[in-house]
Design a protein around this motif. Structure first.
Motif, PDB file in Angstrom:
ATOM      1  N   GLY A   1      20.878 -19.408 -39.711  1.00 33.16           N
ATOM      2  CA  GLY A   1      21.181 -19.567 -41.126  1.00 33.16           C
ATOM      3  C   GLY A   1      19.989 -19.190 -41.982  1.00 33.16           C
ATOM      4  O   GLY A   1      18.843 -19.270 -41.535  1.00 33.16           O
ATOM      5  N   LYS A   2      20.287 -18.763 -43.193  1.00 32.24           N
ATOM      6  CA  LYS A   2      19.232 -18.371 -44.117  1.00 32.24           C
ATOM      7  C   LYS A   2      18.944 -19.510 -45.088  1.00 32.24           C
ATOM      8  O   LYS A   2      19.852 -20.262 -45.463  1.00 32.24           O
ATOM      9  N   ALA A   3      17.678 -19.603 -45.497  1.00 34.07           N
ATOM     10  CA  ALA A   3      17.286 -20.542 -46.547  1.00 34.07           C
ATOM     11  C   ALA A   3      17.061 -19.726 -47.811  1.00 34.07           C
ATOM     12  O   ALA A   3      16.504 -18.630 -47.751  1.00 34.07           O
ATOM     13  N   ALA A   4      17.505 -20.237 -48.953  1.00 33.26           N
ATOM     14  CA  ALA A   4      17.204 -19.540 -50.201  1.00 33.26           C
ATOM     15  C   ALA A   4      15.688 -19.393 -50.314  1.00 33.26           C
ATOM     16  O   ALA A   4      14.958 -20.336 -50.013  1.00 33.26           O
ATOM     17  N   PRO A   5      15.224 -18.203 -50.733  1.00 30.10           N
ATOM     18  CA  PRO A   5      13.781 -17.941 -50.732  1.00 30.10           C
ATOM     19  C   PRO A   5      12.962 -18.964 -51.525  1.00 30.10           C
ATOM     20  O   PRO A   5      11.818 -19.229 -51.185  1.00 30.10           O
ATOM     21  N   GLY A   6      13.560 -19.572 -52.553  1.00 30.02           N
ATOM     22  CA  GLY A   6      12.810 -20.527 -53.352  1.00 30.02           C
ATOM     23  C   GLY A   6      13.064 -21.982 -52.983  1.00 30.02           C
ATOM     24  O   GLY A   6      12.667 -22.882 -53.718  1.00 30.02           O
ATOM     25  N   TYR A   7      13.744 -22.213 -51.889  1.00 28.14           N
ATOM     26  CA  TYR A   7      14.118 -23.581 -51.510  1.00 28.14           C
ATOM     27  C   TYR A   7      13.101 -24.105 -50.498  1.00 28.14           C
ATOM     28  O   TYR A   7      13.196 -23.878 -49.302  1.00 28.14           O
ATOM     29  N   PHE A   8      12.125 -24.812 -51.026  1.00 29.64           N
ATOM     30  CA  PHE A   8      10.961 -25.262 -50.264  1.00 29.64           C
ATOM     31  C   PHE A   8      11.352 -26.041 -49.009  1.00 29.64           C
ATOM     32  O   PHE A   8      10.928 -25.733 -47.894  1.00 29.64           O
ATOM     33  N   MET A   9      12.189 -27.063 -49.191  1.00 37.31           N
ATOM     34  CA  MET A   9      12.497 -27.956 -48.067  1.00 37.31           C
ATOM     35  C   MET A   9      13.290 -27.225 -46.984  1.00 37.31           C
ATOM     36  O   MET A   9      13.059 -27.433 -45.797  1.00 37.31           O
ATOM     37  N   ALA A  10      14.200 -26.347 -47.389  1.00 35.98           N
ATOM     38  CA  ALA A  10      15.001 -25.606 -46.413  1.00 35.98           C
ATOM     39  C   ALA A  10      14.101 -24.723 -45.540  1.00 35.98           C
ATOM     40  O   ALA A  10      14.307 -24.592 -44.331  1.00 35.98           O
ATOM     41  N   LYS A  11      13.077 -24.142 -46.163  1.00 31.18           N
ATOM     42  CA  LYS A  11      12.183 -23.286 -45.381  1.00 31.18           C
ATOM     43  C   LYS A  11      11.336 -24.114 -44.420  1.00 31.18           C
ATOM     44  O   LYS A  11      11.034 -23.673 -43.310  1.00 31.18           O
ATOM     45  N   ARG A  12      10.976 -25.331 -44.843  1.00 27.72           N
ATOM     46  CA  ARG A  12      10.253 -26.220 -43.919  1.00 27.72           C
ATOM     47  C   ARG A  12      11.161 -26.623 -42.757  1.00 27.72           C
ATOM     48  O   ARG A  12      10.701 -26.828 -41.635  1.00 27.72           O
ATOM     49  N   ILE A  13      12.448 -26.792 -43.039  1.00 28.03           N
ATOM     50  CA  ILE A  13      13.368 -27.186 -41.955  1.00 28.03           C
ATOM     51  C   ILE A  13      13.434 -26.072 -40.906  1.00 28.03           C
ATOM     52  O   ILE A  13      13.447 -26.343 -39.701  1.00 28.03           O
ATOM     53  N   ILE A  14      13.428 -24.815 -41.348  1.00 29.62           N
ATOM     54  CA  ILE A  14      13.376 -23.715 -40.379  1.00 29.62           C
ATOM     55  C   ILE A  14      12.092 -23.819 -39.556  1.00 29.62           C
ATOM     56  O   ILE A  14      12.100 -23.680 -38.325  1.00 29.62           O
ATOM     57  N   ARG A  15      10.998 -24.117 -40.231  1.00 31.71           N
ATOM     58  CA  ARG A  15       9.718 -24.242 -39.520  1.00 31.71           C
ATOM     59  C   ARG A  15       9.769 -25.389 -38.510  1.00 31.71           C
ATOM     60  O   ARG A  15       9.218 -25.289 -37.410  1.00 31.71           O
ATOM     61  N   LEU A  16      10.442 -26.475 -38.885  1.00 30.41           N
ATOM     62  CA  LEU A  16      10.611 -27.611 -37.964  1.00 30.41           C
ATOM     63  C   LEU A  16      11.382 -27.179 -36.717  1.00 30.41           C
ATOM     64  O   LEU A  16      10.997 -27.483 -35.588  1.00 30.41           O
ATOM     65  N   ILE A  17      12.465 -26.434 -36.934  1.00 24.95           N
ATOM     66  CA  ILE A  17      13.291 -25.991 -35.795  1.00 24.95           C
ATOM     67  C   ILE A  17      12.476 -25.091 -34.870  1.00 24.95           C
ATOM     68  O   ILE A  17      12.476 -25.279 -33.647  1.00 24.95           O
ATOM     69  N   THR A  18      11.757 -24.141 -35.451  1.00 25.81           N
ATOM     70  CA  THR A  18      11.024 -23.199 -34.592  1.00 25.81           C
ATOM     71  C   THR A  18       9.853 -23.901 -33.899  1.00 25.81           C
ATOM     72  O   THR A  18       9.516 -23.566 -32.759  1.00 25.81           O
ATOM     73  N   ALA A  19       9.255 -24.896 -34.574  1.00 28.99           N
ATOM     74  CA  ALA A  19       8.136 -25.625 -33.954  1.00 28.99           C
ATOM     75  C   ALA A  19       8.630 -26.452 -32.767  1.00 28.99           C
ATOM     76  O   ALA A  19       8.050 -26.405 -31.675  1.00 28.99           O
ATOM     77  N   VAL A  20       9.712 -27.163 -32.976  1.00 31.75           N
ATOM     78  CA  VAL A  20      10.267 -27.963 -31.881  1.00 31.75           C
ATOM     79  C   VAL A  20      10.718 -27.029 -30.755  1.00 31.75           C
ATOM     80  O   VAL A  20      10.499 -27.312 -29.571  1.00 31.75           O
ATOM     81  N   GLY A  21      11.306 -25.892 -31.129  1.00 27.18           N
ATOM     82  CA  GLY A  21      11.744 -24.922 -30.128  1.00 27.18           C
ATOM     83  C   GLY A  21      10.594 -24.420 -29.276  1.00 27.18           C
ATOM     84  O   GLY A  21      10.690 -24.393 -28.044  1.00 27.18           O
ATOM     85  N   ALA A  22       9.509 -24.045 -29.930  1.00 26.73           N
ATOM     86  CA  ALA A  22       8.368 -23.494 -29.179  1.00 26.73           C
ATOM     87  C   ALA A  22       7.833 -24.540 -28.200  1.00 26.73           C
ATOM     88  O   ALA A  22       7.455 -24.216 -27.065  1.00 26.73           O
ATOM     89  N   THR A  23       7.793 -25.785 -28.614  1.00 24.99           N
ATOM     90  CA  THR A  23       7.287 -26.852 -27.738  1.00 24.99           C
ATOM     91  C   THR A  23       8.253 -27.109 -26.585  1.00 24.99           C
ATOM     92  O   THR A  23       7.861 -27.115 -25.414  1.00 24.99           O
ATOM     93  N   VAL A  24       9.511 -27.316 -26.929  1.00 21.56           N
ATOM     94  CA  VAL A  24      10.521 -27.645 -25.910  1.00 21.56           C
ATOM     95  C   VAL A  24      10.671 -26.516 -24.888  1.00 21.56           C
ATOM     96  O   VAL A  24      10.675 -26.748 -23.681  1.00 21.56           O
ATOM     97  N   ASN A  25      10.769 -25.289 -25.404  1.00 20.38           N
ATOM     98  CA  ASN A  25      11.071 -24.169 -24.505  1.00 20.38           C
ATOM     99  C   ASN A  25       9.948 -23.883 -23.520  1.00 20.38           C
ATOM    100  O   ASN A  25      10.168 -23.238 -22.495  1.00 20.38           O
ATOM    101  N   ASN A  26       8.732 -24.350 -23.853  1.00 22.36           N
ATOM    102  CA  ASN A  26       7.593 -24.044 -22.985  1.00 22.36           C
ATOM    103  C   ASN A  26       7.082 -25.250 -22.209  1.00 22.36           C
ATOM    104  O   ASN A  26       6.048 -25.163 -21.560  1.00 22.36           O
ATOM    105  N   ASP A  27       7.793 -26.349 -22.268  1.00 22.77           N
ATOM    106  CA  ASP A  27       7.351 -27.553 -21.560  1.00 22.77           C
ATOM    107  C   ASP A  27       8.241 -27.774 -20.331  1.00 22.77           C
ATOM    108  O   ASP A  27       9.418 -28.108 -20.471  1.00 22.77           O
ATOM    109  N   PRO A  28       7.689 -27.594 -19.126  1.00 22.66           N
ATOM    110  CA  PRO A  28       8.507 -27.715 -17.913  1.00 22.66           C
ATOM    111  C   PRO A  28       9.124 -29.106 -17.731  1.00 22.66           C
ATOM    112  O   PRO A  28      10.136 -29.247 -17.046  1.00 22.66           O
ATOM    113  N   ASP A  29       8.532 -30.136 -18.373  1.00 23.70           N
ATOM    114  CA  ASP A  29       9.155 -31.467 -18.285  1.00 23.70           C
ATOM    115  C   ASP A  29      10.516 -31.491 -18.961  1.00 23.70           C
ATOM    116  O   ASP A  29      11.373 -32.296 -18.598  1.00 23.70           O
TER     117      ASP A  29
END
Ligand SMILES: *Cc1c(COP(=O)(O)O)cnc(C)c1O
Length: 840
Positions: A613-641
């Motif tokens: 999904g896209k976040a409106a370019p000026g929607y601060f919180m929505a863009k942080r939510i994308i960052r949250l998803i990708t951050a959790v993804g990077a951690t989860v996807n690379n942790d063998p536990d």
């Protein structure tokens, strides 16, 4: 090369050595031979490239032109028929049409997919590769624009004469890329390779005025009149795209307006020697249809957006009046008998004032006659209850841009408020609430009020939404005119979102219940009798598995992440918005992560969480939510536990084209908005039709999805709309939920301490702070109910046969959510438009 059986002396051989079809068939023949000849023909006469340099893109364009040729006769016959028969036509006014790729859909609706595949194979090409060459005409933000496109498909398939009117944005919705886990916006230059579907009609051009002032004068009969003296003049030219119905000859029209400078203006400047001013004027004029505004923008470039709305509305209304007066010289008084104009949200609602202006100033009708025609012609569909999304225009901007319309709106308002006072004597509060001019935040024009007052019907887009509309934002209007209010629950087209997107399921359905479902989705009920057939359930799972492999391949190609198609595919794809609560889904992922980290032996049924999904370019919180998803993804996807059973994907640039891959591959559909905030949703319907189970709140059309599927086939959680209001009224304190739920506290602590951001405690702090201190959409209030419900989902997933039964029942009971049902309701209850079959 197969021999052409119908070969005649006129046949010739093309540059690929293939036989050409008999003369006359190249543009209309529906056989593989005729199509092959047509493609070869277009490669020479339209593409003009020799065989040595031909690419799949050239074949895409040639085939598209060949397919367009095949719609053209149907298109002309359809238009000619409704002109001759002067039957009633629906005009669907929408600032957005999110059409998706056209080639596959047109082949499907014309019934020539197999022929096209064969024709291309004969030319050494693969249809799937050619289909993939088509880009996305991204002329919409999301649900609202896609709804308009689904409705065009259904109107054509149901043989209802209709025209879609909108804007031909030169740049559609931005293309989303990810860089370091953040959304990056790239301009969508969708026209750069040309658009084979549209036909420009430069002779169909209308003048658009802007700015300036008004003057009064007496006409020859001594009547008082108003003249608008604009500051600027531009024009709109039309680009028409055929909209082919499925299995019928009906081929309707989508007319999109593009802004142009008016030559006479440019010439004036040119004559006085100011060539650059002339060019400047041209540039300024053409910016009007330059770019689609992303919605959910806090404060966009308001003035240009108002101009865009007025621009496409006036061109469309002038076109309608023009056609009307040409049609057997119909009198203007017949307007409501011949046209139903639907306003898709408030974006086109300036149409109410513009039609009044045209009828009074240009056609000299009296006020009362003009108003009667206006109200009987328009219908208004409301799409949102969110107060920040209800359109208003500051009076100053509005008056400077559209001085005549402001006068008309004052007059409409005066007459309307007189009626209110008559009906509710002494209730001046009510008069203030209902006024078309708001005093809320400085004076403004309230577009939803204008649309409501100027339309004979007002509808919401799901049962709950329509009820809330009557109880909240339009309550006063409902009390005044209860008979105007109704509901039409949204729908989606089974052609694109089942037949085209899910060919495996299409084949299974055809084999099992016959092909009638494609235009009569209620027939999916026939699947119920196969629920207990183990062989059928196995085929059902095989189809889903193949769809998951197809999506996994795409995910791997675009993100590098490898997915196992045996895992549960848990999907949330839609615009990123706090009310849709993507962050709630992330809280669940982190809860599982936390459980696995503290209890390494824990068994969790393997799942991949897929976001898009896209976040409106000026929607601060929505863009942080994308960052949250990708951050959790990077951690989860690379942790063998944890990556032995959890993965997280953010699929970039969610659009109609990749939606074809996503909806059919889902096992679980996430519809988790705060109750009362999602008007309807249509993604929820696309998932259901394709056999996903839903986890959702009682919001929008989820309520009806659960009713149809049966409560036992739906994972329900969360507060109801009434409870949400109650919690808020009593003073919502999100922190109290953290204090009483240790797991939730641990989840938020993990984000806050930088577990997913390499120790950086700042980047995601705004999300945590916002949740703990404000949480405007009650994510924390629904957290426990949601996570417990997800545990129930996991248990259900482990029982494969039960899951399959639930999945089949969801598809079997999804018939209500066809846009054909929705369009029949619009035609019967709002438009009074009947079917008109077209003979060739
Ligand atoms: C259907 C659709 C939407 C709407 O999704 P919701 O879940 O109803 O918000 C948005 N974008 C695209 C590309 C769609 O196909």
């Amino acid at each position: 090369m197969t021999d052409v059986v119908t070969s005649t002396p006129e046949d010739s051989t093309d540059h690929n050595g293939a036989h050409l079809a008999p003369t006359g068939q190249t543009r209309s023949g529906m056989t593989a031979d005729a199509l092959r000849a047509a493609v070869s023909d277009h490669l020479i006469y339209s593409i003009a490239r020799p065989p040595a340099v031909l690419t799949p893109e050239h074949y895409y364009k040639a085939l598209s032109l060949a397919v367009r040729d095949r719609m053209q006769k149907r298109w002309m016959a359809t238009t000619q028929d409704w002109l001759d028969l002067s039957c009633k036509v629906t005009c669907y006014l929408s600032a957005e049409f999110l059409m998706g790729p056209q080639l596959g859909n047109n082949l499907l609706n014309l019934g020539i997919e197999a022929q096209a595949r064969q024709a291309l194979a004969d030319l050494g090409q693969d249809l799937d590769v050619i289909l993939d060459c088509e880009g996305e005409p991204g002329l919409g933000n999301g649900g609202l624009g896609r709804l308009a496109a689904c409705y065009l498909d259904s109107m054509a398939t149901l043989e209802r004469p209709s025209i879609g009117y909108g804007i031909r944005y030169e740049f559609g919705i931005f293309k989303q890329e990810l860089a370091d886990g953040w959304q990056v916006e790239k301009t969508d230059n969708w026209l750069v390779h040309g658009n084979p579907w549209e036909i420009d009609k430069p002779d169909a051009a209308y003048t658009v005025n802007w700015g300036g002032h008004t003057e009064t004068y007496e006409d020859v009969t001594g009547r008082f009149r108003v003249r608008w003296v604009p500051q600027r003049v531009l024009k709109g030219v039309s680009y028409d795209t055929p909209v082919q119905g499925y299995g019928v000859n009906t081929c309707n029209t989508l007319t999109l307006w593009s802004a142009r400078a008016v030559e006479s203006f440019a010439l004036d400047a040119f004559n006085t020697g100011d060539f650059y001013k002339a060019v400047d004027e041209e540039v300024v004029s053409e910016t009007v249809s330059k770019v689609l505004y992303p919605n959910d923008e806090p404060e966009a470039g308001k003035r240009l957006r108002l101009l865009q709305q007025y621009f496409f509305v006036t061109c469309s209304l002038q076109d309608i009046l023009n056609i009307h007066l040409q049609r057997a010289h119909l009198p203007l008084s017949a307007l409501p008998d011949k046209w139903a104009i639907q306003l898709n949200d408030t974006h086109p609602s300036i149409a109410v004032a513009e039609l009044m202006r045209l009828l009074i100033d240009e056609y000299q009708l009296s006020w009362d006659a003009a108003w009667d025609l206006t109200v009987r012609t328009f219908g208004y569909t409301n799409h949102t209850l969110l107060p920040e999304a209800l359109e208003t225009w500051p009076l100053r901007i509005f008056g400077e841009a559209l001085p005549r319309h402001l006068e008309l709106i004052y007059e409409i308002n005066e007459r309307f408020l007189e009626q209110v006072r008559e009906r509710f004597p002494g209730d001046e509060d009510r008069v203030g609430r209902m006024s078309l001019i708001g005093e809320d935040d400085g004076k403004c024009v309230r577009m939803a009020h204008l649309a409501t007052v100027g339309s004979h019907t007002v509808n919401g887009v799901a049962a709950l939404h329509s009820e809330l509309l009557k109880a909240s934002v339009l309550k006063d209007f409902y009390e005044m005119w209860p008979e105007r209010f109704g509901n039409v629950t949204n729908g989606v087209t089974p052609r694109r979102f089942l037949a085209l997107a899910n060919p495996g399921l299409r084949e299974l359905l055809d084999d099992t219940i016959g092909p009638g479902w494609i235009t009569d989705l209620g027939r999916l009920r026939g699947l119920e009798s196969f629920v207990d057939d183990p062989a059928f359930r196995q085929r059902w799972r095989d189809v889903k598995r193949a769809n998951k492999s197809r999506l996994a391949e795409y995910v791997h190609a675009t993100t590098g992440i490898e997915l196992d198609p045996t895992w549960m595919f848990d999907v949330q794809v839609k615009r990123i918005h706090e009310y849709k609560r993507q962050h709630l889904m992330v809280l669940h992922i982190i809860a599982l992560y936390h459980r696995l980290k503290t209890n390494p032996g824990l068994s969790v049924p393997p799942r991949v969480f897929i976001f898009g999904g896209k976040a409106a370019p000026g929607y601060f919180m929505a863009k942080r939510i994308i960052r949250l998803i990708t951050a959790v993804g990077a951690t989860v996807n690379n942790d063998p536990d944890v990556n032995r059973c959890l993965k997280v994907v953010f699929l970039p640039n969610f659009n109609v084209k990749n939606a074809h891959l996503v909806y059919p591959a889902a096992n679980l559909s996430e519809q988790i908005s705060t109750a009362g905030k999602e008007a309807s949703g249509t993604g929820n319907m696309k998932f259901m039709i394709n056999g996903a189970l839903t986890i959702g709140t009682l919001d929008g059309a989820n309520v009806e999805i659960r009713q149809e599927a049966g409560a036992e086939n739906f994972f329900l959680f969360g507060l109801t709309e009434g409870q949400v209001e109650k919690v808020k009224a009593e003073g919502y304190r999100p922190l109290s939920y953290v204090e009483s739920d240790p797991e939730l506290a641990a989840v938020l602590e993990l984000i806050a301490r930088g577990e997913f951001t390499h120790g950086d405690t700042e980047v995601l702090r705004p999300i945590v702070d916002n949740l703990i201190h404000h949480d405007p959409f009650l994510a924390l209030a629904d957290y426990r109910s949601y996570v417990d419900c997800q545990d129930e989902v996991s248990r259900a997933w482990l029982d494969r046969d039960t899951w399959s039964r639930m999945s089949i029942r969801n598809t079997a009971r999804s018939g209500k959510f066809s846009s054909d049902r929705a369009i029949k309701e619009y035609c019967d209850e709002i438009w009074g438009v009947g079917p008109m079959s077209v003979d060739l």
